[in-house]
Design a protein around this motif. Structure first.
Motif, PDB file in Angstrom:
ATOM      1  N   TYR A   1       0.790  -1.288  -0.005  1.00 46.17           N
ATOM      2  CA  TYR A   1      -0.135   0.231   0.104  1.00 46.17           C
ATOM      3  C   TYR A   1       1.077   1.361   0.072  1.00 46.17           C
ATOM      4  CZ  TYR A   1      -3.903   2.801   1.608  1.00 46.17           C
ATOM      5  OH  TYR A   1      -5.112   3.787   1.593  1.00 46.17           O
ATOM      6  N   ARG A   2       0.725   2.156  -1.000  1.00 43.97           N
ATOM      7  CA  ARG A   2       1.713   3.347  -1.116  1.00 43.97           C
ATOM      8  C   ARG A   2       0.851   4.359  -1.658  1.00 43.97           C
ATOM      9  NH1 ARG A   2       4.846   0.465  -6.022  1.00 43.97           N
ATOM     10  NH2 ARG A   2       2.959   0.592  -7.644  1.00 43.97           N
TER      11      ARG A   2
ATOM     12  N   THR B   1      -1.890  13.526  -5.178  1.00 42.74           N
ATOM     13  CA  THR B   1      -1.327  12.358  -4.524  1.00 42.74           C
ATOM     14  C   THR B   1      -2.511  11.507  -4.253  1.00 42.74           C
ATOM     15  OG1 THR B   1       0.365  13.667  -3.398  1.00 42.74           O
ATOM     16  CG2 THR B   1      -0.214  11.482  -2.452  1.00 42.74           C
ATOM     17  N   HIS B   2      -2.366  10.178  -4.446  1.00 42.55           N
ATOM     18  CA  HIS B   2      -3.580   9.271  -4.204  1.00 42.55           C
ATOM     19  C   HIS B   2      -2.881   7.758  -3.746  1.00 42.55           C
ATOM     20  CE1 HIS B   2      -2.735   8.263  -8.149  1.00 42.55           C
ATOM     21  NE2 HIS B   2      -2.952   6.963  -7.948  1.00 42.55           N
ATOM     22  N   ALA B   3      -3.742   7.027  -3.003  1.00 44.34           N
ATOM     23  CA  ALA B   3      -3.215   5.908  -2.348  1.00 44.34           C
ATOM     24  C   ALA B   3      -3.533   4.745  -3.382  1.00 44.34           C
ATOM     25  CB  ALA B   3      -4.333   5.420  -1.153  1.00 44.34           C
ATOM     26  N   GLU B   4      -2.511   3.789  -3.443  1.00 44.36           N
ATOM     27  CA  GLU B   4      -2.558   2.671  -4.350  1.00 44.36           C
ATOM     28  C   GLU B   4      -2.147   1.382  -3.781  1.00 44.36           C
ATOM     29  OE1 GLU B   4      -0.810   3.325  -8.711  1.00 44.36           O
ATOM     30  OE2 GLU B   4       1.047   2.290  -7.261  1.00 44.36           O
ATOM     31  N   VAL B   5      -2.918   0.352  -4.180  1.00 43.55           N
ATOM     32  CA  VAL B   5      -2.386  -1.156  -3.717  1.00 43.55           C
ATOM     33  C   VAL B   5      -1.813  -1.635  -4.842  1.00 43.55           C
ATOM     34  CG1 VAL B   5      -4.239  -1.442  -1.702  1.00 43.55           C
ATOM     35  CG2 VAL B   5      -4.743  -1.993  -4.040  1.00 43.55           C
ATOM     36  N   TYR B   6      -0.787  -2.504  -4.635  1.00 44.27           N
ATOM     37  CA  TYR B   6      -0.181  -3.209  -5.789  1.00 44.27           C
ATOM     38  C   TYR B   6       0.271  -4.639  -5.204  1.00 44.27           C
ATOM     39  CZ  TYR B   6       4.114  -2.093  -3.065  1.00 44.27           C
ATOM     40  OH  TYR B   6       5.074  -2.226  -2.161  1.00 44.27           O
ATOM     41  N   LEU B   7       0.253  -5.447  -6.217  1.00 41.94           N
ATOM     42  CA  LEU B   7       0.690  -6.920  -6.084  1.00 41.94           C
ATOM     43  C   LEU B   7       1.387  -7.093  -7.542  1.00 41.94           C
ATOM     44  CD1 LEU B   7       0.747  -9.830  -4.955  1.00 41.94           C
ATOM     45  CD2 LEU B   7      -1.420 -10.058  -6.184  1.00 41.94           C
TER      46      LEU B   7
ATOM     47  N   THR C   1       3.580  -6.346 -10.490  1.00 44.25           N
ATOM     48  CA  THR C   1       3.581  -5.254 -11.247  1.00 44.25           C
ATOM     49  C   THR C   1       2.124  -4.802 -11.350  1.00 44.25           C
ATOM     50  OG1 THR C   1       3.297  -6.632 -13.491  1.00 44.25           O
ATOM     51  CG2 THR C   1       5.569  -5.887 -12.642  1.00 44.25           C
ATOM     52  N   ALA C   2       1.198  -5.101 -10.999  1.00 46.23           N
ATOM     53  CA  ALA C   2      -0.343  -4.813 -11.115  1.00 46.23           C
ATOM     54  C   ALA C   2      -0.675  -3.872  -9.906  1.00 46.23           C
ATOM     55  CB  ALA C   2      -1.200  -5.866 -11.286  1.00 46.23           C
ATOM     56  N   SER C   3      -1.187  -2.782 -10.304  1.00 47.65           N
ATOM     57  CA  SER C   3      -1.840  -1.848  -9.262  1.00 47.65           C
ATOM     58  C   SER C   3      -2.937  -1.372  -9.468  1.00 47.65           C
ATOM     59  CB  SER C   3      -0.674  -0.593  -9.134  1.00 47.65           C
ATOM     60  OG  SER C   3      -1.049   0.244 -10.284  1.00 47.65           O
ATOM     61  N   ALA C   4      -3.655  -0.739  -8.324  1.00 45.66           N
ATOM     62  CA  ALA C   4      -5.188  -0.426  -8.513  1.00 45.66           C
ATOM     63  C   ALA C   4      -5.157   0.853  -7.306  1.00 45.66           C
ATOM     64  CB  ALA C   4      -6.197  -1.320  -8.074  1.00 45.66           C
ATOM     65  N   PRO C   5      -6.199   1.611  -7.521  1.00 48.59           N
ATOM     66  CA  PRO C   5      -6.312   2.575  -6.561  1.00 48.59           C
ATOM     67  C   PRO C   5      -6.612   2.106  -5.155  1.00 48.59           C
ATOM     68  CG  PRO C   5      -7.697   3.028  -8.306  1.00 48.59           C
ATOM     69  CD  PRO C   5      -7.181   1.846  -8.601  1.00 48.59           C
ATOM     70  N   GLY C   6      -6.174   2.491  -4.165  1.00 50.24           N
ATOM     71  CA  GLY C   6      -6.339   2.014  -2.787  1.00 50.24           C
ATOM     72  C   GLY C   6      -7.905   1.968  -2.341  1.00 50.24           C
ATOM     73  N   ALA C   7      -8.499   1.157  -2.944  1.00 41.88           N
ATOM     74  CA  ALA C   7      -9.945   0.870  -2.644  1.00 41.88           C
ATOM     75  C   ALA C   7     -10.043  -0.076  -1.448  1.00 41.88           C
ATOM     76  CB  ALA C   7     -10.752   0.083  -3.970  1.00 41.88           C
ATOM     77  N   HIS C   8     -11.202  -0.228  -1.104  1.00 41.77           N
ATOM     78  CA  HIS C   8     -11.475  -1.048   0.215  1.00 41.77           C
ATOM     79  C   HIS C   8     -12.490  -2.161  -0.155  1.00 41.77           C
ATOM     80  CE1 HIS C   8      -9.290   1.991   2.513  1.00 41.77           C
ATOM     81  NE2 HIS C   8      -9.959   2.874   1.827  1.00 41.77           N
TER      82      HIS C   8
ATOM     83  N   ALA D   1      -4.797 -11.038   2.025  1.00 42.65           N
ATOM     84  CA  ALA D   1      -3.503 -10.587   2.113  1.00 42.65           C
ATOM     85  C   ALA D   1      -3.480  -8.914   1.950  1.00 42.65           C
ATOM     86  CB  ALA D   1      -2.225 -11.014   1.212  1.00 42.65           C
ATOM     87  N   LEU D   2      -4.270  -8.542   0.897  1.00 41.77           N
ATOM     88  CA  LEU D   2      -4.246  -7.154   0.542  1.00 41.77           C
ATOM     89  C   LEU D   2      -5.006  -6.514   1.680  1.00 41.77           C
ATOM     90  CD1 LEU D   2      -4.815  -6.963  -3.005  1.00 41.77           C
ATOM     91  CD2 LEU D   2      -3.048  -5.704  -2.014  1.00 41.77           C
ATOM     92  N   LEU D   3      -6.194  -6.830   2.332  1.00 42.69           N
ATOM     93  CA  LEU D   3      -6.688  -6.599   3.642  1.00 42.69           C
ATOM     94  C   LEU D   3      -5.671  -6.403   4.697  1.00 42.69           C
ATOM     95  CD1 LEU D   3     -10.182  -8.097   3.252  1.00 42.69           C
ATOM     96  CD2 LEU D   3      -9.762  -5.421   3.055  1.00 42.69           C
ATOM     97  N   ALA D   4      -4.890  -7.421   4.779  1.00 43.43           N
ATOM     98  CA  ALA D   4      -4.041  -7.522   5.920  1.00 43.43           C
ATOM     99  C   ALA D   4      -2.937  -6.383   5.716  1.00 43.43           C
ATOM    100  CB  ALA D   4      -3.213  -8.719   5.885  1.00 43.43           C
ATOM    101  N   VAL D   5      -2.727  -6.135   4.414  1.00 48.31           N
ATOM    102  CA  VAL D   5      -1.612  -4.984   4.317  1.00 48.31           C
ATOM    103  C   VAL D   5      -2.164  -3.693   4.643  1.00 48.31           C
ATOM    104  CG1 VAL D   5      -0.450  -3.786   2.397  1.00 48.31           C
ATOM    105  CG2 VAL D   5      -0.196  -6.235   2.541  1.00 48.31           C
TER     106      VAL D   5
END
Length: 185
Positions: free
Chosen positions: A55-56, A65-71, A73-80, A104-108
């Motif tokens: 999460y960056r 500036t906006h939040a982003e989750v990644y796995l 090389t794939a990334s997406a907006p920091g959605a919930h 795992a993304l929820l844990a991050v």
């Protein structure tokens, strides 16, 4: 620090770092001079492959500036929402693991938000310690400019408190998260 810090927020941060699919959890700032925290880790796939996950905060072309989750090389907006995490898993080539990726993304994200809570409390403790050591002026808080105090020295002390806080968070994450080295299980 004090025993007061080992409360619910710290325990929840530690529990989030212990997620079984995450290894090498690390907390950092998103960029040079940034106050935004970011969390990076490694996701362990079913086949044992390790992929970067996190999460960056990123700056767009428009300067926002906006939040982003990644796995990987794939990334997406920091959605919930889980459906957004499923899409990210599919783009990363882990369609059959989309449920594990979502957890795992929820844990991050939990590590991220708990790190914020712990960071704020630790910085407050460090700054209170600095306040006891330094004589802070009420005129500075009221907007006075010339009170004869060394502002650069204060900024250095605040920066030192932020560095100590980040080091403490990373020490906790290192102690309680799994490791991807050769001696890991």
């Amino acid at each position: 620090m004090t025993d007061r810090l080992w409360d619910k927020d710290v325990q929840e941060f530690i529990d989030a770092c212990k997620h079984d699919k995450l290894a090498d959890v690390e907390v950092a700032y998103s960029g040079i001079g940034s106050t935004f925290l970011s969390v990076s880790a490694r996701y362990r796939t079913r086949r044992g492959r390790l992929m970067p996950i996190g999460y960056r905060w990123v700056t767009s072309e428009k300067g926002l500036t906006h939040a982003e989750v990644y796995l990987g090389t794939a990334s997406a907006p920091g959605a919930h929402e889980a459906k957004d995490f499923f899409r990210l898993a599919r783009r990363a080539g882990l369609f059959w693991e989309r449920k594990s990726v979502a957890y795992a993304l929820l844990a991050v994200m939990t590590v991220y938000f708990k790190a914020h809570a712990v960071r704020d409390r630790l910085q407050l403790e460090h700054l209170n310690d600095l306040k006891r050591d330094q004589e802070f002026s009420a005129t500075l808080l009221q907007g006075g400019i010339d009170d004869g105090l060394d502002i650069d020295a204060r900024r250095d002390l605040i920066s030192q408190a932020q560095d100590m806080t980040l080091r403490t968070l990373n020490d906790l994450a290192h102690l309680y998260s799994a490791h991807s080295g050769p001696d890991s299980t």
